[in-house]
Design an enzyme around this catalytic site. Structure first.
Site, PDB file in Angstrom:
ATOM      1  N   ILE A   7      -4.903   7.551   7.549  1.00 47.56           N
ATOM      2  CA  ILE A   7      -5.103   7.906   8.954  1.00 47.56           C
ATOM      3  C   ILE A   7      -5.449   6.629   9.704  1.00 47.56           C
ATOM      4  O   ILE A   7      -6.559   6.105   9.593  1.00 47.56           O
ATOM      5  CB  ILE A   7      -6.236   8.936   9.122  1.00 47.56           C
ATOM      6  CG1 ILE A   7      -5.997  10.159   8.237  1.00 47.56           C
ATOM      7  CG2 ILE A   7      -6.355   9.359  10.587  1.00 47.56           C
ATOM      8  CD1 ILE A   7      -7.172  11.128   8.209  1.00 47.56           C
ATOM      9  N   GLY A   8      -4.492   6.114  10.465  1.00 47.88           N
ATOM     10  CA  GLY A   8      -4.699   4.892  11.222  1.00 47.88           C
ATOM     11  C   GLY A   8      -4.917   5.165  12.692  1.00 47.88           C
ATOM     12  O   GLY A   8      -4.836   6.315  13.152  1.00 47.88           O
ATOM     13  N   PHE A  13       0.089   7.809   8.358  1.00 51.12           N
ATOM     14  CA  PHE A  13       1.204   7.287   7.562  1.00 51.12           C
ATOM     15  C   PHE A  13       1.049   7.781   6.131  1.00 51.12           C
ATOM     16  O   PHE A  13      -0.025   7.662   5.541  1.00 51.12           O
ATOM     17  CB  PHE A  13       1.190   5.756   7.612  1.00 51.12           C
ATOM     18  CG  PHE A  13       2.256   5.086   6.800  1.00 51.12           C
ATOM     19  CD1 PHE A  13       3.571   5.525   6.855  1.00 51.12           C
ATOM     20  CD2 PHE A  13       1.950   4.004   5.985  1.00 51.12           C
ATOM     21  CE1 PHE A  13       4.560   4.900   6.112  1.00 51.12           C
ATOM     22  CE2 PHE A  13       2.926   3.366   5.239  1.00 51.12           C
ATOM     23  CZ  PHE A  13       4.238   3.814   5.300  1.00 51.12           C
ATOM     24  N   ASP A 109      -8.861   1.268   4.726  1.00 46.95           N
ATOM     25  CA  ASP A 109      -7.525   0.673   4.674  1.00 46.95           C
ATOM     26  C   ASP A 109      -7.566  -0.715   4.041  1.00 46.95           C
ATOM     27  O   ASP A 109      -6.680  -1.088   3.257  1.00 46.95           O
ATOM     28  CB  ASP A 109      -6.906   0.614   6.076  1.00 46.95           C
ATOM     29  CG  ASP A 109      -7.794  -0.077   7.112  1.00 46.95           C
ATOM     30  OD1 ASP A 109      -9.016  -0.222   6.877  1.00 46.95           O
ATOM     31  OD2 ASP A 109      -7.259  -0.469   8.166  1.00 46.95           O
TER      32      ASP A 109
END
Length: 256
Positions: A7-8, A13, A109
């Site tokens: 989850i960006g 993605f 991330d």
């Protein structure tokens, strides 16, 4: 199948792994309204289009830098895929040592990117540049220790700042300019965005290397949505746009 999801700030993605290979991937805008139902229906539609059976999903692995979306994605996986995700949070095994002041502040991330990088280049000093909403630089020493990094505005964020804060400059297509010397306003913005980003990265990497890796130059890895733009520069040793997802798969293997 293993489904890995990040989850960006701009996108959710994901990738579907069979073994250690990504066979399918998807993107969902994280800036649009995102409930567990809208995301769940999107995932079911994706699996149906790809002719994939959700019964074959062994696990879902999740990382996030957007706190308010975590519940929706988690709930969607439980409700529509029937699986509770493994979330990359403190306490999950990663094999990565941290030599920084506030380990809990390190984004999931960047942890996943570092884990994947170590897997690719064990016993090497490594610098990972992730070209996302923000551009992040991570330095990992040869003994699998994340020693720090840098953060700067991403290419798209820089462009949006120009268009929002100036009267006559608008958004442009983000692409590699044919020349550093722009002949139009658009090409000049593109030159500033791309070469400005590249110049900043080179300077930061050069200083990090001189301060920490003087005896053993680091492997340079580029990843993220805009990494491919820098391919022709031949500056990075390797460009892997989905490095983060590979890191999540490796972390799942460590914790299963």
């Amino acid at each position: 199948m293993i489904v890995c999801i990040d989850i960006g700030n701009s996108h959710i993605f994901g990738g579907v792994f069979v073994g250690d290979q990504i066979k399918h991937n998807f993107r969902y805008p994280s800036t649009t309204p995102c409930t567990s139902d809208t995301l769940g229906i999107f995932l079911l539609s994706f699996f149906e289009r790809k002719k994939l059976d959700i019964e074959d999903i062994e696990a879902v692995v999740l990382s996030s830098v957007v706190l308010h979306l975590e519940y929706s994605v988690n709930s969607a996986c439980k409700k529509y895929l029937g699986i509770t995700p493994l979330e990359l949070k403190p306490g999950v095994k990663t094999g990565l040592k941290l030599d920084i002041k506030n380990p809990l502040d390190l984004g999931a991330d960047r942890v996943a990117n570092s884990v994947a990088a170590i897997s690719l280049f064990p016993s090497r000093n490594i610098i990972v540049v992730d070209f996302g909403t923000a551009t992040t630089i991570c330095a990992i020493s040869e003994n699998k220790t994340y020693i720090g990094g840098a953060i700067l505005p991403g290419i798209n964020l820089s462009m949006e700042s120009l268009s929002q804060k100036t009267a006559k400059l608008s958004n442009v297509t983000i692409s590699h300019p044919s020349s550093a010397l722009g002949k139009t306003t658009i090409s000049q913005i593109q030159s500033g965005l791309i070469y400005g980003q590249l110049g900043a990265i080179k300077e930061i990497i050069n200083r990090i290397s001189q301060e920490n890796f003087i005896d053993k130059p680091p492997i340079l890895i580029a990843t993220g949505g805009y990494a491919h733009i820098f391919e022709k520069e031949q500056y990075f040793d390797v460009i892997i746009s989905d490095l983060l997802l590979h890191g999540l798969r490796i972390i799942w293997q460590m914790n299963k």
